[in-house]
Design an enzyme around this catalytic site. Structure first.
Site, PDB file in Angstrom:
ATOM      1  N   GLY A  16       0.844  -1.210   0.000  1.00 46.27           N
ATOM      2  CA  GLY A  16       0.000   0.000   0.000  1.00 46.27           C
ATOM      3  C   GLY A  16       0.868   1.244   0.000  1.00 46.27           C
ATOM      4  O   GLY A  16       0.505   2.272   0.568  1.00 46.27           O
ATOM      5  N   ALA A  17       2.018   1.134  -0.685  1.00 46.55           N
ATOM      6  CA  ALA A  17       3.009   2.220  -0.606  1.00 46.55           C
ATOM      7  C   ALA A  17       2.620   3.451  -1.414  1.00 46.55           C
ATOM      8  O   ALA A  17       3.249   4.496  -1.276  1.00 46.55           O
ATOM      9  CB  ALA A  17       4.365   1.709  -1.069  1.00 46.55           C
ATOM     10  N   GLY A  19      -0.413   4.609  -1.239  1.00 43.55           N
ATOM     11  CA  GLY A  19      -1.615   5.127  -0.565  1.00 43.55           C
ATOM     12  C   GLY A  19      -1.328   6.335   0.309  1.00 43.55           C
ATOM     13  O   GLY A  19      -0.177   6.743   0.524  1.00 43.55           O
ATOM     14  N   LEU A  21      -1.729   6.861   3.623  1.00 42.64           N
ATOM     15  CA  LEU A  21      -0.997   6.691   4.880  1.00 42.64           C
ATOM     16  C   LEU A  21       0.517   6.670   4.625  1.00 42.64           C
ATOM     17  O   LEU A  21       1.296   7.311   5.331  1.00 42.64           O
ATOM     18  CB  LEU A  21      -1.423   5.388   5.578  1.00 42.64           C
ATOM     19  CG  LEU A  21      -0.684   5.114   6.877  1.00 42.64           C
ATOM     20  CD1 LEU A  21      -1.234   5.994   7.992  1.00 42.64           C
ATOM     21  CD2 LEU A  21      -0.789   3.654   7.282  1.00 42.64           C
ATOM     22  N   ARG A  50      -0.046  -1.683  -6.833  1.00 43.86           N
ATOM     23  CA  ARG A  50      -0.600  -2.409  -7.979  1.00 43.86           C
ATOM     24  C   ARG A  50      -0.149  -1.803  -9.307  1.00 43.86           C
ATOM     25  O   ARG A  50      -0.070  -2.453 -10.321  1.00 43.86           O
ATOM     26  CB  ARG A  50      -2.127  -2.346  -7.941  1.00 43.86           C
ATOM     27  CG  ARG A  50      -2.734  -3.562  -7.297  1.00 43.86           C
ATOM     28  CD  ARG A  50      -4.210  -3.407  -7.252  1.00 43.86           C
ATOM     29  NE  ARG A  50      -4.563  -2.079  -6.733  1.00 43.86           N
ATOM     30  CZ  ARG A  50      -5.810  -1.647  -6.590  1.00 43.86           C
ATOM     31  NH1 ARG A  50      -6.814  -2.402  -6.940  1.00 43.86           N
ATOM     32  NH2 ARG A  50      -6.066  -0.446  -6.091  1.00 43.86           N
ATOM     33  N   ASP A  89       0.666  -7.978  -7.255  1.00 44.71           N
ATOM     34  CA  ASP A  89      -0.750  -8.314  -7.139  1.00 44.71           C
ATOM     35  C   ASP A  89      -0.871  -9.196  -5.890  1.00 44.71           C
ATOM     36  O   ASP A  89      -0.341 -10.314  -5.867  1.00 44.71           O
ATOM     37  CB  ASP A  89      -1.178  -9.079  -8.400  1.00 44.71           C
ATOM     38  CG  ASP A  89      -2.591  -9.602  -8.308  1.00 44.71           C
ATOM     39  OD1 ASP A  89      -3.198  -9.494  -7.221  1.00 44.71           O
ATOM     40  OD2 ASP A  89      -3.082 -10.139  -9.309  1.00 44.71           O
ATOM     41  N   LYS A 152      -5.294  -0.504  11.869  1.00 41.92           N
ATOM     42  CA  LYS A 152      -6.676  -0.775  12.187  1.00 41.92           C
ATOM     43  C   LYS A 152      -7.546  -0.531  10.952  1.00 41.92           C
ATOM     44  O   LYS A 152      -7.073   0.152  10.048  1.00 41.92           O
ATOM     45  CB  LYS A 152      -7.127   0.095  13.352  1.00 41.92           C
ATOM     46  CG  LYS A 152      -7.175   1.592  13.037  1.00 41.92           C
ATOM     47  CD  LYS A 152      -7.642   2.349  14.227  1.00 41.92           C
ATOM     48  CE  LYS A 152      -9.039   2.856  14.082  1.00 41.92           C
ATOM     49  NZ  LYS A 152      -9.182   3.993  13.186  1.00 41.92           N
ATOM     50  N   ASP A 181      -1.876   1.338  17.010  1.00 38.64           N
ATOM     51  CA  ASP A 181      -2.877   2.281  17.490  1.00 38.64           C
ATOM     52  C   ASP A 181      -2.091   3.577  17.599  1.00 38.64           C
ATOM     53  O   ASP A 181      -1.286   3.740  18.530  1.00 38.64           O
ATOM     54  CB  ASP A 181      -3.417   1.868  18.868  1.00 38.64           C
ATOM     55  CG  ASP A 181      -4.483   2.835  19.361  1.00 38.64           C
ATOM     56  OD1 ASP A 181      -4.275   4.057  19.202  1.00 38.64           O
ATOM     57  OD2 ASP A 181      -5.510   2.398  19.896  1.00 38.64           O
ATOM     58  N   HIS A 182      -2.263   4.482  16.643  1.00 39.65           N
ATOM     59  CA  HIS A 182      -1.306   5.592  16.559  1.00 39.65           C
ATOM     60  C   HIS A 182      -1.375   6.511  17.782  1.00 39.65           C
ATOM     61  O   HIS A 182      -0.428   7.234  18.058  1.00 39.65           O
ATOM     62  CB  HIS A 182      -1.459   6.375  15.250  1.00 39.65           C
ATOM     63  CG  HIS A 182      -2.629   7.300  15.202  1.00 39.65           C
ATOM     64  ND1 HIS A 182      -3.902   6.879  14.970  1.00 39.65           N
ATOM     65  CD2 HIS A 182      -2.716   8.644  15.344  1.00 39.65           C
ATOM     66  CE1 HIS A 182      -4.717   7.920  14.993  1.00 39.65           C
ATOM     67  NE2 HIS A 182      -4.027   9.008  15.207  1.00 39.65           N
ATOM     68  N   HIS A 244      -8.527   3.823  20.336  1.00 36.51           N
ATOM     69  CA  HIS A 244      -7.820   4.955  20.961  1.00 36.51           C
ATOM     70  C   HIS A 244      -8.376   5.324  22.341  1.00 36.51           C
ATOM     71  O   HIS A 244      -7.622   5.537  23.290  1.00 36.51           O
ATOM     72  CB  HIS A 244      -7.898   6.197  20.069  1.00 36.51           C
ATOM     73  CG  HIS A 244      -7.541   5.958  18.638  1.00 36.51           C
ATOM     74  ND1 HIS A 244      -6.535   5.125  18.257  1.00 36.51           N
ATOM     75  CD2 HIS A 244      -8.068   6.459  17.473  1.00 36.51           C
ATOM     76  CE1 HIS A 244      -6.441   5.112  16.934  1.00 36.51           C
ATOM     77  NE2 HIS A 244      -7.368   5.906  16.439  1.00 36.51           N
ATOM     78  N   LYS A 344     -16.718  13.730  15.342  1.00 38.01           N
ATOM     79  CA  LYS A 344     -16.269  14.519  14.187  1.00 38.01           C
ATOM     80  C   LYS A 344     -17.130  15.764  14.086  1.00 38.01           C
ATOM     81  O   LYS A 344     -18.234  15.807  14.601  1.00 38.01           O
ATOM     82  CB  LYS A 344     -16.379  13.687  12.916  1.00 38.01           C
ATOM     83  CG  LYS A 344     -15.426  12.506  12.922  1.00 38.01           C
ATOM     84  CD  LYS A 344     -15.152  11.994  11.547  1.00 38.01           C
ATOM     85  CE  LYS A 344     -14.205  10.804  11.573  1.00 38.01           C
ATOM     86  NZ  LYS A 344     -12.804  11.168  11.756  1.00 38.01           N
TER      87      LYS A 344
HETATM   88  C1  BG6 Z   1      -8.054   7.481  13.206  1.00 38.73           C
HETATM   89  C2  BG6 Z   1      -9.498   7.450  12.794  1.00 38.73           C
HETATM   90  O1  BG6 Z   1      -7.697   6.285  13.832  1.00 38.73           O
HETATM   91  O2  BG6 Z   1      -7.861   8.572  14.114  1.00 38.73           O
HETATM   92  C3  BG6 Z   1      -9.911   8.761  12.154  1.00 38.73           C
HETATM   93  O3  BG6 Z   1      -9.688   6.390  11.868  1.00 38.73           O
HETATM   94  C4  BG6 Z   1      -9.584   9.918  13.073  1.00 38.73           C
HETATM   95  O4  BG6 Z   1     -11.284   8.760  11.842  1.00 38.73           O
HETATM   96  C5  BG6 Z   1      -8.146   9.836  13.552  1.00 38.73           C
HETATM   97  O5  BG6 Z   1      -9.783  11.097  12.335  1.00 38.73           O
HETATM   98  C6  BG6 Z   1      -7.868  10.873  14.605  1.00 38.73           C
HETATM   99  O6  BG6 Z   1      -6.507  10.897  14.865  1.00 38.73           O
HETATM  100  P1  BG6 Z   1      -5.813  12.170  15.511  1.00 38.73           P
HETATM  101  O7  BG6 Z   1      -4.409  11.741  15.739  1.00 38.73           O
HETATM  102  O8  BG6 Z   1      -5.951  13.284  14.517  1.00 38.73           O
HETATM  103  O9  BG6 Z   1      -6.572  12.474  16.747  1.00 38.73           O
END
Ligand code: BG6
Length: 494
Positions: A16-17, A19, A21, A50, A89, A152, A181-182, A244, A344
């Protein structure tokens, strides 16, 4: 937490390079690690996509993404010499065979000691097939380490998460799997643990004798942007709460671990998640509020309703907001509500924890109707990063009244420059083989169980959506959730 090593040779293969993210987060973070000499000279990156792209064209794209996200691009050309493209692929065995050949060549050329990291920055439906092929093609037969990194959503409920887990476990052991989980890579989220366990003054107060409630908010001004298709299958509960929000609660509520080893920290987090009081179906709507944004104004600009967004059903019942009251059934927290809130198109972008302390036993300063404010510990995670303590002090010399004062620490710009993003911290951890800031399967099991109960109940009734105007703090019911208990959300506090 293991000793940090900056010189770990590794072949990093990113599926997915091409993409979003990869371009916004992964390449800029890897470059910054390299520039800061936190990445060994012995590394190579294979970007997988791809499309039929030449190495040079791919490098041009990656370079411009890095330039867009990192201010100082010194050493960018040297970094780019380590970046390669592979047309692939994911469903075709032959693609993996050619990937194996390229991997072996790069391994020799850059002396990577057979260490391989596979980053799946793709839709989860491909996780199973890719990990199966990685094994059957021999890509995971390595001399060094092999690690799988996945984004995720990890499943859509407990049953699908279990199925996915069984699939990837055919090729990788749990200790080789890094589930991102960022939020766990954010500096101030990592600081929760340090604040609690490296300071003598908080831990004695960190319990139901002194704390009245804890509030965890992650609000966004953004709407669903171009992710309507994904978001319709997820919604705020699965997109934010299952991961999160509950991770932050676990860090706030866990017992002190016996060491900073990742297994010791994890076992304490798992205990918290297991002690979340299971809601009876009839309790779900008393304790959890769902919302969906209507049209409104964000920064004085008109914005559309969720149901009008691209790839969103006009009658959609997907929640874009969730708030809830969690109860943790253990000695430390019995009786202390943890309120969580995420949405949101809200008023502010803010990730924040507010710890509200109980009142003093007796107000000695009452004569002039002087009200004592609650003591608060505020942990600002984003966009501001820092901590503040809200206290009461004497108002002025003549009076016996009090006024609230604030002791604040804001993370300096200098500190912030050390990383470009949470992803940089996480990638460094993965290279170091440190799983502390990643979600273990045991944590996922508990969070999905908790969230499934809520979702199942919500599925039974049609909500009255939309129920909050864009640019506000969510539906009224979210305020009632706290006012019923005699509390209120600490909005606009720093
Ligand atoms: C992601 C969600 O994990 O976190 C998004 O999929 C959300 O929908 C985002 O916008 C929020 O991240 P942060 O770091 O901007 O708070």
């Amino acid at each position: 937490m293991s000793t940090r090593n900056k010189n770990i040779p590794c072949l990093i293969t990113i599926f997915g390079a091409t993409g979003d993210l990869s371009h916004r987060k992964l390449f800029p973070s890897l470059f910054h690690l390299y520039q800061q000499q936190n990445l060994s000279e012995h590394f190579a990156i294979i970007g997988i996509g791809r499309r039929d792209l030449k190495n040079d064209d791919f490098r041009i794209q990656v370079k411009s993404s890095i330039q867009a996200h990192v201010q100082d691009t010194t050493h960018l050309d040297e970094f780019m010499d380590h970046v390669f493209y592979h047309k692939h692929d994911v469903n075709d065995e032959a693609s993996y065979q050619s990937l194996l050949a390229v991997s072996q060549q790069l391994d020799q050329k850059f002396e990577l000691q057979g260490n391989r990291l596979f980053y799946l920055a793709m839709a989860p439906k491909f996780f199973g097939i890719i990990s199966d092929y990685l094994k059957s093609s021999g890509l995971t037969d390595v001399e060094g380490f092999k690690r799988l990194v996945i984004e995720k959503p990890f499943g859509n409920d407990l049953a699908s998460a279990e199925e996915l887990n069984n699939q990837i476990r055919r090729s990788f052991e749990e200790k080789e799997i890094y589930r991102i989980d960022h939020y766990l890579g954010k500096d101030m989220v990592q600081n929760i643990e340090v604040l609690r366990f490296a300071n003598a003054m908080f831990e004695p107060l960190w319990n139901n004798k002194f704390i009245s409630n804890i509030q965890v908010t992650s609000s966004e001004k953004l709407g669903v942007e171009d992710r309507g298709g994904y978001y319709e299958t997820s919604g705020a509960l699965k997109d934010m709460v299952q991961n999160h929000m509950l991770q932050m609660v676990a860090l706030l509520a866990m017992e002190p671990p016996i060491s900073l080893k990742s297994e010791d920290i994890r076992s304490e987090k798992v205990k918290v998640l297991k002690s979340l009081r299971k809601l009876e179906p009839s309790e779900v709507n008393q304790n959890f509020v769902r919302g969906q944004y209507d049209q409104g104004k964000i920064d004085d600009q008109d914005v559309i309703a969720y149901r009008e967004e691209d790839r969103v059903d006009e009658q959609s019942n997907t929640p874009t907001f969730v708030s809830g009251k969690l109860t943790i059934d253990n000695f430390r927290w019995a009786g202390v509500p943890f309120y969580i809130r995420t949405g949101k198109r809200m008023k502010d972008k803010s990730i924040q924890v507010v710890v509200e302390f109980k009142e003093v036993p007796l107000n000695l300063y009452y004569e002039t109707d002087n009200k004592l404010e609650s003591n608060l510990l505020v942990i600002n995670i984003q966009p501001n990063e820092g901590v503040s303590l809200h206290l009461n002090a004497k108002k002025n010399v003549q009076s016996i009244d009090t006024k609230p004062v604030q002791l604040s620490y804001a993370m300096s710009a200098q500190d912030k420059m050390n990383t470009v993003d949470a992803y940089e911290n996480l990638l460094f951890d993965i290279l170091n083989g440190d799983p502390t800031n990643f979600t273990h399967w045991e944590e996922l099991k508990s969070t999905w169980k908790f969230v499934d109960t809520i979702q199942n109940e919500w599925d039974k009734t049609e909500p009255d959506f939309p129920n909050y105007e864009a640019g506000t703090n969510g539906p009224l019911d979210s305020d009632l959730l706290l006012s019923r208990d005699g509390f209120h959300w600490w909005d606009d506090i720093q």
